[in-house]
Write a protein that holds these residues in place. Sequence first.
Motif, PDB file in Angstrom:
ATOM      1  N   GLY A 183       0.918  -1.176  -0.145  1.00 58.32           N
ATOM      2  CA  GLY A 183      -0.064   0.061  -0.040  1.00 58.32           C
ATOM      3  C   GLY A 183       0.815   1.217   0.015  1.00 58.32           C
ATOM      4  N   GLN A 184       0.365   2.371   0.627  1.00 61.65           N
ATOM      5  CA  GLN A 184       0.972   3.603   0.328  1.00 61.65           C
ATOM      6  C   GLN A 184       0.988   4.122   1.917  1.00 61.65           C
ATOM      7  N   MET A 185       2.014   4.904   2.186  1.00 66.60           N
ATOM      8  CA  MET A 185       2.183   5.370   3.488  1.00 66.60           C
ATOM      9  C   MET A 185       3.312   6.694   3.397  1.00 66.60           C
ATOM     10  N   ALA A 186       2.629   7.824   3.774  1.00 68.52           N
ATOM     11  CA  ALA A 186       3.894   8.917   3.832  1.00 68.52           C
ATOM     12  C   ALA A 186       4.355   9.150   2.454  1.00 68.52           C
ATOM     13  N   GLY A 187       3.561   8.983   1.625  1.00 67.85           N
ATOM     14  CA  GLY A 187       3.783   9.445   0.117  1.00 67.85           C
ATOM     15  C   GLY A 187       4.547   8.243  -0.567  1.00 67.85           C
ATOM     16  N   GLY A 188       5.136   7.158   0.338  1.00 62.08           N
ATOM     17  CA  GLY A 188       5.849   6.042  -0.477  1.00 62.08           C
ATOM     18  C   GLY A 188       5.054   4.951  -0.468  1.00 62.08           C
ATOM     19  N   ASP A 189       5.740   3.703  -0.607  1.00 58.55           N
ATOM     20  CA  ASP A 189       5.129   2.435  -0.930  1.00 58.55           C
ATOM     21  C   ASP A 189       5.550   1.643   0.143  1.00 58.55           C
ATOM     22  N   ILE A 190       4.732   1.063   0.826  1.00 59.90           N
ATOM     23  CA  ILE A 190       5.100  -0.183   1.810  1.00 59.90           C
ATOM     24  C   ILE A 190       4.751  -1.297   1.686  1.00 59.90           C
TER      25      ILE A 190
END
Length: 740
Positions: A641-648
């Motif tokens: 998914g996405q978190m803090a503008g990045g991919d996780i």
Amino acid sequence: MNRYVKTALLAGAALSALSTAAMAQTSGVPASATPQVTTSLDDVVVTARRRDEQLKDVPISVTALGAERLEETGASDITALQQQTPNATVQVARGSNSTLISFIRGVGQQDPLWGFEPGVGLYIDDVYVARPQGAVLDIFDIQRIEVLRGPQGSLYGRNTVGGAIKYVTAHLSDEPELTLRGTYGSYNQMDLLATGSLPLGDTLRVGGAIASYNRDGFGSNLNTGAEAYNKDVLAGRLSVEFQPTDNSFFRLAYDRTEDNSNPRHGHREVAGTGVGAGVPTNVYDTYAGIGDKNSVITEGVSLTGEFHISDVLTFKSISAYRSGETDTVIDFDNTPAPTLDIPAIYGDHQFTQEFQLQFEDDRIQGVVGAYYLNAKASGAFDTILGNFGFVIGTGGFVETESFSLFSDVNADLTDRMHLSIGLRYTQDTKTGDVFRANYATATRSPLLGGTPRAPTLLRTDYTNTRDFTDLSPRFALSYDFSDRITGYASFSTGFKSGGFDMRGDAILTPDTVNGYNPETVDAYELGLKGSAFDRRLSFSSSVFYNKYQDQQVTTQVPAGAGIASFVDNVGSSTISGAEFEGSLRIVDSLTANFALGYLNAEFNEFQRYNLTTRTYENIASQVVLQNAPKYTGYFGLTWRGQMAGGDIAVTPSISYRDDYSMFEFPNPTLDQKAYSLVDLSVVWTAPNDKLTLGVYGKNLTDEVYRIGGYNFPGAAVFNNSVIGYYGPPRTVSAMLQVKF
């Protein structure tokens, strides 16, 4: 708990089988801004048959783990393959930090002494690594790892009776690149890695990688105060790639690994008598008194050239030289006294040359080639017997010259039916030199730099040469049931070369001077692989039946005031089983990866030499195959998914390994009961892919499990030296990576 884990894995397997018969491991996909379809077998390219092919089209049981998948699961070295590959044992050897022990489908070799060769071949960029020392390769600068299960005699030759592991490094980039990575974790783990490449014009690129791996010990030497199970490894690789024309490519590569970790003396499982002969509470602690110095250095250089002669023909040459040196000590009794101490030195070098001619037309594809190996493995070790006041010194060498011709051809009989035929002829010449003698006083012998003195009893002193030849065929018929589903049936063979027992005692076992014969495996396999449900599911499955003959088994038993070593062709066994592994995209953001292996292995014949009657006896009913758990399993979920503008990417996983025996002779004190390992990794990548953060938890339930042992139980002679070696405890680490 383990019973429930096995039940859950079997239930998942049954559900998967109802879907399309089985599942398969793919190389994984990196996180992206928009979750994407899981990579299918149609997209995975492997070189299992010495040429680039889609994994779906290869009629071989192959697990392929790409760099992204290895990073997402926090794999630090190739022993991580054991958790994700069905019916595989890939472990650090007892007493060492970098010596590799590999078994696939119950076939392998755990004796790392010079002259003994593995049953699972290891290849670095198609260069065969003959010796297990320094073969626990740390994962860096890598493109993928392929595990080929079953005998690979026709394409990979001698000593691949169990299979082959291919470590494929990444090619250099056309653009300037620099990657820095640092990891800090439990037990003061501090790993540093730098990789980079630099183009020098349009046709020339240079690059390299250097890695430092350091960690405090899981335990300590309660006698000397030194760390036990620590890590101190420095590794590096340099390469130059030259592409003067569109039709030619050259790669010169050099690698070196230095392991200065302390020796692993093991854990006393049974109490003896005297100072330091108790059972330490911590399984990583020891009372060993022989010392804490250990050094393993391995290095190699290779030159690969490819020439595209035409649209149909490609010529390839692989020239390589590798060498290694080991200076180590093993305290078998794990006490301050020199009851059973073993200092040892090993040295080896090898030159290999391989030529391949690859061809690919509309209806026929394949490779023909020639291979040459010239190698020497030598060493010396002492068996210091303090209770008897003397030492047994052993030394010698094995020289090997091997030549082979091979071919593998795939013909499209129809648009859907394909026939693959492989054949390899091998001729080995081996010269063995073995010296073994008793020396007065329980200190190092002259072979290991001890006080010069004449032997009190010469036990073995001979030089002998033997030739071995083998013809290894392979046949496979595959059928494309659809554009995405392929089934195959195959018959393949493999052999491991014969040789000489470097510990052989000509007084106790006179036949040792004649050496031992090759062992062979005949394997029958049915497989089904491909993708389904709009490529949400990728799968690979197989059932197999192996006839294992003339098995080479190493056993060591007390014999008066000494140890008798046997390397015998003990007989035969039957090994059958099934495997499937898979990747299922449950929803766009959630992917399941799983694998299950079943193994049924038993000896049909086991001829054991009786020291008293001096005859061979069939004791098949008393023995089992070592490192052959009935069930192995893996299940992992990856959410992206996405978190803090990045991919996780978040990956929890569990692996299961059933009961297994350390040696052919079952031993309740040493044999390992079923266990499970629970891991969790979280990896975040910035939008521009320049910054990556990772957190990795390994063995989160802090499972205590054995990976090796020694068994010298005699109270009077060896002070009940029954020793176990253990896998890592719970660890947590954090990683920061920056790309420039």
